[in-house]
Write a protein that holds these residues in place. Structure first.
Motif, PDB file in Angstrom:
ATOM      1  N   LYS A  79     -26.521   6.149   2.879  1.00 32.26           N
ATOM      2  CA  LYS A  79     -27.069   5.271   1.754  1.00 32.26           C
ATOM      3  C   LYS A  79     -26.681   3.703   2.092  1.00 32.26           C
ATOM      4  CE  LYS A  79     -26.161   8.400  -1.734  1.00 32.26           C
ATOM      5  NZ  LYS A  79     -24.908   8.412  -2.840  1.00 32.26           N
ATOM      6  N   ALA A  80     -26.409   3.124   3.101  1.00 32.22           N
ATOM      7  CA  ALA A  80     -25.910   2.218   4.032  1.00 32.22           C
ATOM      8  C   ALA A  80     -27.018   1.419   4.108  1.00 32.22           C
ATOM      9  CB  ALA A  80     -24.971   2.031   4.460  1.00 32.22           C
ATOM     10  N   VAL A  81     -27.643   3.105   5.497  1.00 39.37           N
ATOM     11  CA  VAL A  81     -28.809   2.094   6.091  1.00 39.37           C
ATOM     12  C   VAL A  81     -30.098   1.976   5.406  1.00 39.37           C
ATOM     13  CG1 VAL A  81     -30.545   3.370   7.988  1.00 39.37           C
ATOM     14  CG2 VAL A  81     -27.704   3.248   8.167  1.00 39.37           C
ATOM     15  N   ILE A  82     -30.278   3.054   4.294  1.00 35.36           N
ATOM     16  CA  ILE A  82     -31.743   2.424   3.715  1.00 35.36           C
ATOM     17  C   ILE A  82     -31.267   1.421   2.618  1.00 35.36           C
ATOM     18  CG2 ILE A  82     -32.258   3.422   1.372  1.00 35.36           C
ATOM     19  CD1 ILE A  82     -31.869   6.365   2.591  1.00 35.36           C
ATOM     20  N   LYS A  83     -30.052   0.414   2.143  1.00 39.86           N
ATOM     21  CA  LYS A  83     -29.742  -0.558   1.512  1.00 39.86           C
ATOM     22  C   LYS A  83     -30.431  -2.082   2.510  1.00 39.86           C
ATOM     23  CE  LYS A  83     -26.402  -2.889  -1.633  1.00 39.86           C
ATOM     24  NZ  LYS A  83     -25.025  -3.160  -1.731  1.00 39.86           N
ATOM     25  N   ARG A  87     -39.430   4.426   7.551  1.00 45.60           N
ATOM     26  CA  ARG A  87     -38.230   4.684   8.377  1.00 45.60           C
ATOM     27  C   ARG A  87     -37.154   5.330   6.982  1.00 45.60           C
ATOM     28  NH1 ARG A  87     -35.808   7.937  10.798  1.00 45.60           N
ATOM     29  NH2 ARG A  87     -33.836   7.859  12.030  1.00 45.60           N
ATOM     30  N   ILE A  88     -37.080   4.129   5.781  1.00 47.84           N
ATOM     31  CA  ILE A  88     -36.807   4.362   4.317  1.00 47.84           C
ATOM     32  C   ILE A  88     -36.751   5.761   4.055  1.00 47.84           C
ATOM     33  CG2 ILE A  88     -36.505   3.694   2.214  1.00 47.84           C
ATOM     34  CD1 ILE A  88     -36.692   1.096   3.415  1.00 47.84           C
ATOM     35  N   VAL A  89     -38.318   5.758   4.607  1.00 45.21           N
ATOM     36  CA  VAL A  89     -38.749   7.345   3.347  1.00 45.21           C
ATOM     37  C   VAL A  89     -38.125   8.515   4.417  1.00 45.21           C
ATOM     38  CG1 VAL A  89     -40.842   8.884   3.041  1.00 45.21           C
ATOM     39  CG2 VAL A  89     -40.605   7.204   2.400  1.00 45.21           C
ATOM     40  N   GLN A  90     -37.872   8.580   5.443  1.00 44.15           N
ATOM     41  CA  GLN A  90     -37.607   9.354   6.699  1.00 44.15           C
ATOM     42  C   GLN A  90     -36.307  10.050   6.518  1.00 44.15           C
ATOM     43  OE1 GLN A  90     -38.830   7.542  10.806  1.00 44.15           O
ATOM     44  NE2 GLN A  90     -40.915   8.517  10.574  1.00 44.15           N
ATOM     45  N   LEU A  91     -35.287   8.739   5.505  1.00 48.09           N
ATOM     46  CA  LEU A  91     -34.364   8.873   5.496  1.00 48.09           C
ATOM     47  C   LEU A  91     -33.956   9.436   4.180  1.00 48.09           C
ATOM     48  CD1 LEU A  91     -32.614   5.684   7.016  1.00 48.09           C
ATOM     49  CD2 LEU A  91     -32.299   7.739   8.294  1.00 48.09           C
ATOM     50  N   GLY A  92     -34.804   9.258   3.365  1.00 45.71           N
ATOM     51  CA  GLY A  92     -35.033   9.829   2.305  1.00 45.71           C
ATOM     52  C   GLY A  92     -35.046   9.518   1.226  1.00 45.71           C
TER      53      GLY A  92
END
Length: 205
Positions: free
Chosen positions: A60-64, A116-121
């Motif tokens: 979640k932090a990485v996506i943010k 990458r955001i999409v790959q991370l869900g």
């Protein structure tokens, strides 16, 4: 006179043969999962796609962070296009080409981040209503050509620091995201160096 029958050697019984040893798979090095474990893990939570049990970062932090970088890239794209169309003066033709090239490169950065955001869900946040508020860099129109170059240099320096901090945060817990950020950082450093050279050699400085 009949010949005596030849004596035949008794055939060796299958039971008397020594059983063949079953070959054992070599032990995996420390930190490396064996094949059975890899296969079993892969069958769990398959809806997570590329995210498996070995992903140890705070997703979640990485996506943010990636969404903040995405907003920054799009603000930079818009600023570069504004400067491309508004550039005037003796040096405008050569510098306009720089603005256009950088706009296209920042657009490519945005695409990598969104993927990458999409790959991370996660979901890429492209809401234009909040884009500038979420961006690290500012949308500065610039008073003249030299001011445009200066503002773009400042924006690139902001991006450089923000990407370095993200790389340090992610570390080796998400090597794919780290590699993407490192590639983008390298190009942002090139942009900053180019604008610094332009300002240094500016006529009338």
């Amino acid at each position: 006179m009949s010949k005596p029958a030849k004596k035949t050697q008794p055939a060796s019984s299958p039971a008397s043969a020594s059983p063949a040893a079953t070959p054992k798979a070599p032990a995996a090095p420390a930190g490396i999962s064996d094949t059975a474990t890899l296969r079993a893990r892969a069958r769990r939570d398959i809806e997570d796609g590329a995210i498996t049990d070995t992903y140890t970062a705070d997703r979640k932090a990485v996506i943010k962070l990636l969404n903040a970088a995405l907003a920054t890239e799009y603000v930079c794209v818009l600023r570069y296009y504004r400067h491309y169309f508004m550039a005037k003066g003796m040096l405008a033709d050569s510098i306009k080409a720089e603005f256009l090239e950088h706009a296209q490169q920042e657009q490519a950065h945005a695409g990598k981040l969104a993927e990458r955001i999409v790959q991370l869900g996660g979901e890429p946040d492209l809401n234009p209503a909040t884009l500038t508020a979420r961006s690290h860099a500012e949308y500065k129109e610039g008073k003249d050509l030299r001011d445009m170059v200066r503002e773009n240099l400042i924006a690139e320096r902001i991006a450089i620091d923000s990407y370095r901090e993200m790389i340090n945060f992610v570390g080796d817990r998400d090597t794919t995201t780290k590699r993407i950020l490192e590639e983008i950082l390298a190009q942002e450093e090139e942009h900053a160096d180019e604008f610094a050279d332009l300002l240094d050699g500016w006529i009338g400085k």
